[in-house]
Design an enzyme around this catalytic site. Sequence first.
Site, short mmCIF file in Angstrom:
data_model
loop_
_atom_site.label_atom_id
_atom_site.label_comp_id
_atom_site.label_asym_id
_atom_site.label_seq_id
_atom_site.Cartn_x
_atom_site.Cartn_y
_atom_site.Cartn_z
N SER A 1 0.86 -1.18 0.00
CA SER A 1 0.00 0.00 0.00
C SER A 1 0.90 1.23 0.00
CB SER A 1 -0.89 0.02 1.25
OG SER A 1 -1.52 1.28 1.41
N TYR B 1 -2.43 -0.68 10.41
CA TYR B 1 -2.47 -1.22 9.05
C TYR B 1 -1.20 -0.84 8.30
CZ TYR B 1 -3.81 -1.52 4.13
OH TYR B 1 -3.83 -1.79 2.78
#
Length: 282
Positions: A134, A147
């Site tokens: 990400s 995360y």
Amino acid sequence: MSVWFVTGASRGLGAEIVREALSRDQQVVAAVRDAETARKEFQDAGGELLVVTLDVTDERQAHEAVAQAVERFGRIDVLVNNAGRGLLGAVEEASDSAVRAVFDVNVFGLLNVNRAVLPVLRGQRSGYVINIGSVGGFTQGPGLGIYGATKFAIEGLSESMRIELAPLGVSVTVVEPGAFRTDFLDDSSLRAAEDVIDDYAKTAGAIRDGVGERNHTQPGDPAKAAAVIVNLASVPEPPLRIQLGVDAVAKVEAKIQFVQYELDMWREASVSTNYGNGAPDA
């Protein structure tokens, strides 16, 4: 024709990668938690597809899924580590159990699958590993620190894997998507920390409150992202990392500029810590 092994393949970016690969007459192993649902999802996708049941947190299942793939297709050429989940909240708000659950899927699950697939790629002396990270694994803000920490871990793993596997004929890329119009912001993928601390209302709290408005309005097109990812498998020298989305490119550029700024500002203090007065060792 290549054999693709895609985790988290039942929806979102994983499902789009499966469809894109099948549309190019590739052989695809879709590794999912719910095999029956996935078979219905891809029943009209064409191509040669094997659906296997896989909870990435179960290493035994990972080895069984890989064995099924090799039995069916004889090899694996491209591994896409896509399975993942998110956690929304300030770092302090996240409970131990919630943090461990995210790391179990995003990091330890990825490692489980790698340990199952890499012996196949090493034995072939060929293959390609695509770790779906990400942009939040390169630069992070409030509300998604846990995360992001899992995706930062994937960045580090990918850098080492690339060096370790290159002499064995295996390439590695980490993909850094920005915000894409998938169901990642749904409750099924992105859990919110149960504890809410008022002191974080203007930082992590603001991100948490805005999730509903952003869901399914993200700027990125997952089908276009899948096409780029599948294209990578045909590149002679694929990149270590690639950003997907205008937002991802902008965030990475800003982070690089900030790191360079701080490096320059604190260079004298940084290099002053060597023994002696000479230049630091190369």
